[in-house]
Design a protein around this motif. Structure first.
Motif, PDB file in Angstrom:
ATOM      1  N   LYS A  54       3.382  -8.648 -35.052  1.00  0.00           N
ATOM      2  CA  LYS A  54       2.859  -9.674 -35.954  1.00  0.00           C
ATOM      3  C   LYS A  54       3.902 -10.754 -36.189  1.00  0.00           C
ATOM      4  N   GLU A  57       4.220 -12.906 -33.208  1.00  0.00           N
ATOM      5  CA  GLU A  57       3.075 -13.812 -33.119  1.00  0.00           C
ATOM      6  C   GLU A  57       3.207 -14.959 -34.106  1.00  0.00           C
ATOM      7  N   ARG A  58       3.645 -14.586 -35.309  1.00  0.00           N
ATOM      8  CA  ARG A  58       3.816 -15.602 -36.348  1.00  0.00           C
ATOM      9  C   ARG A  58       4.859 -16.623 -35.912  1.00  0.00           C
ATOM     10  N   ILE A  60       5.807 -17.348 -32.869  1.00  0.00           N
ATOM     11  CA  ILE A  60       5.270 -18.180 -31.782  1.00  0.00           C
ATOM     12  C   ILE A  60       4.408 -19.290 -32.363  1.00  0.00           C
ATOM     13  N   GLN A  61       3.575 -18.897 -33.331  1.00  0.00           N
ATOM     14  CA  GLN A  61       2.710 -19.883 -33.979  1.00  0.00           C
ATOM     15  C   GLN A  61       3.557 -20.984 -34.629  1.00  0.00           C
ATOM     16  N   GLU A  62       4.595 -20.516 -35.332  1.00  0.00           N
ATOM     17  CA  GLU A  62       5.464 -21.480 -36.030  1.00  0.00           C
ATOM     18  C   GLU A  62       6.125 -22.418 -35.036  1.00  0.00           C
ATOM     19  N   ASN A  63       6.668 -21.835 -33.945  1.00  0.00           N
ATOM     20  CA  ASN A  63       7.326 -22.650 -32.929  1.00  0.00           C
ATOM     21  C   ASN A  63       6.363 -23.685 -32.358  1.00  0.00           C
ATOM     22  N   LYS A  64       5.164 -23.195 -32.100  1.00  0.00           N
ATOM     23  CA  LYS A  64       4.160 -24.069 -31.506  1.00  0.00           C
ATOM     24  C   LYS A  64       3.872 -25.226 -32.469  1.00  0.00           C
ATOM     25  N   ALA A  65       3.726 -24.879 -33.760  1.00  0.00           N
ATOM     26  CA  ALA A  65       3.442 -25.909 -34.763  1.00  0.00           C
ATOM     27  C   ALA A  65       4.572 -26.931 -34.798  1.00  0.00           C
ATOM     28  N   ASP A  68       4.472 -29.046 -31.731  1.00  0.00           N
ATOM     29  CA  ASP A  68       3.372 -30.007 -31.835  1.00  0.00           C
ATOM     30  C   ASP A  68       3.750 -31.163 -32.739  1.00  0.00           C
TER      31      ASP A  68
END
Lengths: 161, 314
Positions: A54, A57-58, A60-65, A68
């Motif tokens: 988790k 995943e979190r 990765i999400q943060e990095n992606k954000a 972006d």
């Protein structure tokens, strides 16, 4: 075959009781303890793995954000820069045009003024010449022949002018 | 209702056992009547299944030619025949084997994170008894009876299996041994019930929750119900373990009846098939005995809400 032997029943009871005591203490207790410990460990490990997953995943999400956001920011900055450059370019061109026009106007004015001055000067000089010419003519007014000659000469000169 | 089923089942088992007895009797009678060598053979072979005062050992011959095998000591205490018989020896052998093996296994497993070999095998059965038998029938409250049920399962299993090795005998093929196990099961069932719901509730349950006028009928039925359960356990295990052995003995005996080697491949083939079946039955019966004991204990432990319903009914 079906006759009951009380002695054998007693031996069974005694043996079983002894077996329960010995196994309970030396086999089942440690075996079940080991089992429970291992099950606990496995459960913990699974839970931790789940948590780690988790977290990953979190992240990765943060990095992606973040990526972006950075990309959007970059795009915005480029667009802004481009717009500003366009504006500056427009300004410079407009100012250049303006100054060229002004210079042209100034030159025109100058020319006009020079021309006026020249015409003015020319007029003055022509008048002086006419006056001095008239004086000379008046000084020499004696005979009609000569007068006639002068008039002819003037007349001859007229069409040429 | 359950008592009724069990009584019926037990009747069926009783009938089967009776038939068995009758068959053995008739075989014996036949032998006595005919005095033929072939008929005697069956009774002789059947003696292999019976308990005896001697122990057959490989490469051992008793100096006394009238005695077959090693003589075992006869003990009499307080008027009870406590002689060590063949089945007592195998009872002890099973117990000693379990004590040694399981103690070593427990130690080995405690040292390793991942169990291997025998430790792994034992653990499979331990987990099975804990999860599929105790937790399934009694819930977490049954875990305190887990040592008893585990011992029950492994003891019966090893006794069953000892009958399948050469020179071995199944102590569980003796009704006195299964009766002993059933006596323990009987007490464990009552103890579990009394500890879970108290002695008063346990007594009240004997009335079946019916109107007091029906008590003279209900109470004897309920008391009988207490005994039929372990009685069925006793007969079931005994009949299953004896039955397979008798079939094998009969099949091998056919070779001597026909006195022909041509019968041997057929007899041995069938006997092998029955042997494999017995191997399965050895595990199955250990499971059934333990599972049913656990189920009966679980029923006694869960009757609290059942009793409350009865009181609401009044």
């Amino acid at each position: 075959m079906l006759d009951i032997n009380p002695g054998l029943i007693i031996w069974t009871l005694v043996t079983f009781a002894l077996l329960v005591l010995v196994l309970g203490r030396f086999a089942w207790k440690p075996l079940l303890q080991t089992l429970q410990t291992r099950e606990q460990e496995i459960a913990d490990a699974l839970r931790k793995a789940e948590e780690a997953k988790k977290d990953a995943e979190r992240m990765i999400q943060e990095n992606k954000a973040t990526m972006d956001k950075a990309a959007a920011e970059t795009a915005r900055l480029i667009a802004e820069g481009r717009a500003m450059a366009e504006q500056v370019k427009g300004d410079i061109v407009a100012r250049a045009n303006e100054s060229a026009r002004k210079m042209l106007e100034q030159a025109k004015d100058e020319i006009a003024r020079e021309k006026d001055a020249a015409v003015q000067q020319l007029r003055g000089e022509v008048a002086d010449l006419a006056v001095s010419a008239a004086e000379k003519i008046l000084d020499e007014t004696l005979d009609g022949a000569r007068q006639k000659k002068l008039i002819d000469k003037a007349l001859q000169q007229l069409p040429k002018n | 209702m359950l008592s009724w089923i069990l009584t019926n089942e037990q009747n069926a088992h009783g009938a089967a056992a009776d038939t068995l007895h009758a068959a053995a009797d008739s075989a014996a009678h036949g032998a006595a009547a005919a005095h033929g060598g072939e008929e005697n053979l069956f009774t002789q072979l059947l003696h292999h299944i019976y308990d005896s005062r001697t122990l057959e050992l490989p490469f051992y011959h008793n100096p006394d030619p009238t005695v077959h095998g090693l003589s075992l000591p006869a003990i009499h205490l307080f008027g009870i025949d406590l002689s060590v018989t063949k089945h007592v020896v195998f009872l002890w052998l099973a117990a000693v084997l379990l004590m040694v093996t399981l103690t070593l296994v427990a130690r080995a497993n405690a040292k390793r994170k991942v169990p291997t070999g025998l430790g792994n095998l034992v653990e499979v059965f331990v987990v099975f008894v804990r999860d599929e038998i105790v937790l399934a029938n009694m819930g977490t409250g049954g875990l305190k009876y887990l040592p008893y049920l585990l011992t029950n399962f492994f003891f019966i299993l090893v006794m069953n299996l000892l009958g399948l090795i050469p020179y071995g005998a199944s102590a569980t093929g003796n009704i006195s041994v299964t009766a002993g196990l059933a006596v323990i099961a009987f007490f464990m069932i009552q103890i579990a019930a009394i500890r879970a719901q108290g002695f008063g509730h346990w007594l009240a349950h004997l009335t079946g929750g019916v109107h007091w006028a029906l008590w003279p009928i209900m109470v004897p039925i309920e008391i009988l119900g207490l005994f039929t359960k372990p009685f069925a356990l006793c007969i079931r295990l005994f009949a299953n373990m004896t039955g397979g052995h008798i079939v094998i003995v009969a099949l091998i005996g056919l070779i001597f009846v026909f006195q022909s080697l041509a019968v041997a491949p057929v007899s041995v083939g069938f006997a092998l098939a029955i042997y494999l079946l017995e191997l399965f039955v050895a595990f199955l019966q250990a499971y059934i005995f333990t599972m049913l004991t656990s189920l009966f204990m679980g029923l006694g432990m869960q009757t609290e809400s059942h009793g409350a319903e009865h009181q609401h009914g009044h």
